[in-house]
Scaffold this active site. Structure first.
Site, short mmCIF file in Angstrom:
data_model
loop_
_atom_site.label_atom_id
_atom_site.label_comp_id
_atom_site.label_asym_id
_atom_site.label_seq_id
_atom_site.Cartn_x
_atom_site.Cartn_y
_atom_site.Cartn_z
N HIS A 60 0.82 -1.22 0.00
CA HIS A 60 0.00 0.00 0.00
C HIS A 60 0.85 1.27 0.00
O HIS A 60 0.49 2.27 -0.63
CB HIS A 60 -0.96 -0.03 1.20
CG HIS A 60 -2.02 -1.07 1.09
ND1 HIS A 60 -2.18 -2.11 1.98
CD2 HIS A 60 -2.98 -1.25 0.14
CE1 HIS A 60 -3.18 -2.87 1.59
NE2 HIS A 60 -3.70 -2.38 0.48
N ASP A 84 -10.02 -3.43 1.06
CA ASP A 84 -9.56 -3.68 2.43
C ASP A 84 -9.25 -2.38 3.17
O ASP A 84 -9.07 -2.38 4.39
CB ASP A 84 -8.30 -4.57 2.39
CG ASP A 84 -7.28 -4.06 1.39
OD1 ASP A 84 -7.17 -4.67 0.30
OD2 ASP A 84 -6.63 -3.03 1.64
N GLU A 104 -15.27 0.74 -4.72
CA GLU A 104 -15.02 -0.71 -4.62
C GLU A 104 -16.25 -1.44 -5.12
O GLU A 104 -17.36 -1.15 -4.67
CB GLU A 104 -14.71 -1.07 -3.17
CG GLU A 104 -14.86 -2.54 -2.80
CD GLU A 104 -13.97 -3.47 -3.60
OE1 GLU A 104 -12.74 -3.27 -3.57
OE2 GLU A 104 -14.50 -4.39 -4.26
N ASP A 154 -6.22 0.23 -7.14
CA ASP A 154 -5.83 -0.89 -6.27
C ASP A 154 -6.74 -2.06 -6.60
O ASP A 154 -7.61 -2.45 -5.83
CB ASP A 154 -5.98 -0.47 -4.81
CG ASP A 154 -5.53 -1.58 -3.87
OD1 ASP A 154 -5.79 -1.45 -2.65
OD2 ASP A 154 -4.96 -2.58 -4.36
N ASP A 157 -6.27 -8.78 -9.89
CA ASP A 157 -5.59 -9.05 -11.17
C ASP A 157 -6.58 -8.85 -12.32
O ASP A 157 -7.79 -8.77 -12.10
CB ASP A 157 -5.05 -10.48 -11.14
CG ASP A 157 -4.07 -10.66 -9.97
OD1 ASP A 157 -4.38 -11.45 -9.06
OD2 ASP A 157 -3.07 -9.92 -9.94
N1 SAM Z 1 -4.20 -5.19 -2.59
C1 SAM Z 1 -4.69 -6.20 -3.50
C2 SAM Z 1 -3.69 -6.49 -4.59
O1 SAM Z 1 -2.60 -5.98 -4.51
O2 SAM Z 1 -4.01 -7.24 -5.51
C3 SAM Z 1 -5.96 -5.80 -4.11
C4 SAM Z 1 -6.74 -4.93 -3.21
S1 SAM Z 1 -8.38 -5.13 -3.23
C5 SAM Z 1 -8.69 -6.59 -2.41
C6 SAM Z 1 -8.73 -5.42 -4.94
C7 SAM Z 1 -10.16 -5.03 -5.11
O3 SAM Z 1 -10.47 -4.65 -6.45
C8 SAM Z 1 -11.14 -6.16 -4.77
O4 SAM Z 1 -11.77 -5.87 -3.54
C9 SAM Z 1 -12.11 -6.18 -5.95
O5 SAM Z 1 -13.45 -6.39 -5.53
C10 SAM Z 1 -11.90 -4.79 -6.53
N2 SAM Z 1 -12.31 -4.62 -7.92
C11 SAM Z 1 -12.13 -5.47 -8.96
N3 SAM Z 1 -12.69 -4.96 -10.08
C12 SAM Z 1 -13.24 -3.76 -9.75
C13 SAM Z 1 -13.94 -2.74 -10.47
N4 SAM Z 1 -14.21 -2.89 -11.79
N5 SAM Z 1 -14.34 -1.64 -9.80
C14 SAM Z 1 -14.07 -1.49 -8.47
N6 SAM Z 1 -13.41 -2.41 -7.72
C15 SAM Z 1 -12.99 -3.54 -8.37
#
Ligand code: SAM
Length: 285
Positions: A60, A84, A104, A154, A157
């Site tokens: 982060h 998170d 999110e 953030d 994948d």
């Molecule tokens: N820190 C983690 C990493 O390095 O891979 C990822 C952080 S967080 C858990 C990743 C977030 O992206 C997930 O909670 C997922 O639900 C969110 N996400 C995926 N696609 C998205 C979108 N189109 N719009 C908003 N959030 C999205």
């Protein structure tokens, strides 16, 4: 104890043994939380480790402080993903910030994160400067018009709902939402195991921004540990003195990022520069 593993490449298992504390299927992904003897609590989405209480700061801080320090006075910041709360917390550590909007897509990720690892977000979700929306980040960027000084992506994948967040169209729409001098940062994967993802993200961003620079940092629980990020904008240049001055003015107390890392973040290994250029540096397995 439950054994689970990621398989970042054929014939490679990155395995963990932990105690499963929570598991559920949200509308978007499988969400699991493990207690681990070395990494503390682990958030796992669709079988991939997203963050852990032990090494989340490595990720982060590099995702957030590099872009934020590159902007003279970032006030309004947009976070895409980051359920998170670790990214939101680091953005709000910059005293210049007046508003941080986090979009999110999966509210369940935030609900589970707040219950099982509140220390990652700290009090960020309750900060009066924070606005947390549960929506598709790509739609939010496309359909809105309020400008931002920095956009931090953030995301998980490039699978499922995350795919759109690596597209040329999305980066182009992000550029429209940035104030002059604004920057975008994103996590773009492992340069060793996922060079094609890195090349795709950088190539798509380069069609939207005059300057796009890859940078790397260590994240112990991510496959290969060396993790790829990118910084995109009109003119990117932050030397260590400027970085140190801005960090001190904003009262930052990071545990991974330093002013020297800020200045050197873009001195990537030669093979990463090759990956960024799109040349296939690794023979297909
Ligand atoms: N820190 C983690 C990493 O390095 O891979 C990822 C952080 S967080 C858990 C990743 C977030 O992206 C997930 O909670 C997922 O639900 C969110 N996400 C995926 N696609 C998205 C979108 N189109 N719009 C908003 N959030 C999205």
């Amino acid at each position: 104890m439950t054994r689970f593993h990621e398989e970042p490449a054929p014939g490679l298992e990155q395995a963990y043994q932990g105690t499963l504390l929570h598991a559920e299927e949200s509308a978007f992904q499988k969400i699991e939380v493990y207690e681990h003897p070395t990494f503390g609590r682990m958030l796992v989405l669709d079988g991939l480790v997203q963050t852990t209480t032990r090494d989340e700061f490595c990720y982060h801080e590099m995702l957030v402080h590099v872009p934020m320090i590159a902007v003279a006075e970032p006030r309004r910041v947009l976070i895409i993903g980051g359920g998170d709360g670790g990214t939101l917390r680091r953005v709000l550590e910059h005293a210049t910030v007046t508003e941080a909007v986090m979009v999110e897509i999966d509210e369940t990720v935030t609900t589970v994160s707040r219950e099982f690892f509140p220390e990652i977000a700290g009090d960020a979700f309750d900060d009066p400067r924070a606005t947390v929306l549960f929506d598709d980040g790509a739609a939010y960027v496309r359909d809105g018009s309020e400008p931002f000084d920095a956009i931090v992506i953030d995301s998980s994948d490039p699978v499922g709902p995350g795919v759109v967040l690596f597209s040329e169209e999305f980066y182009g729409q992000c550029r429209v939402r940035l104030n002059p001098g604004g920057v975008l940062s994103a996590q773009i994967g492992s340069p060793f195991y996922f060079p094609d993802e890195i090349a795709m993200a950088l190539g798509n961003a380069a069609k939207a921004f005059p300057q796009v620079k890859p940078y790397v940092g260590a994240v112990p629980t991510y496959p290969g540990t060396l993790w790829g990020y990118m910084l995109a904008g009109e003119r990117i240049d932050t030397d260590a003195d400027t970085a140190g001055k801005r960090a001190a003015e904003r009262g930052l107390q990071p545990r991974y990022w330093t002013p020297e890392i800020q200045a050197g973040a873009f001195a990537v290994p030669a093979f990463v520069a090759e990956v960024a250029s799109g040349s296939p540096v690794f023979p297909k397995p």
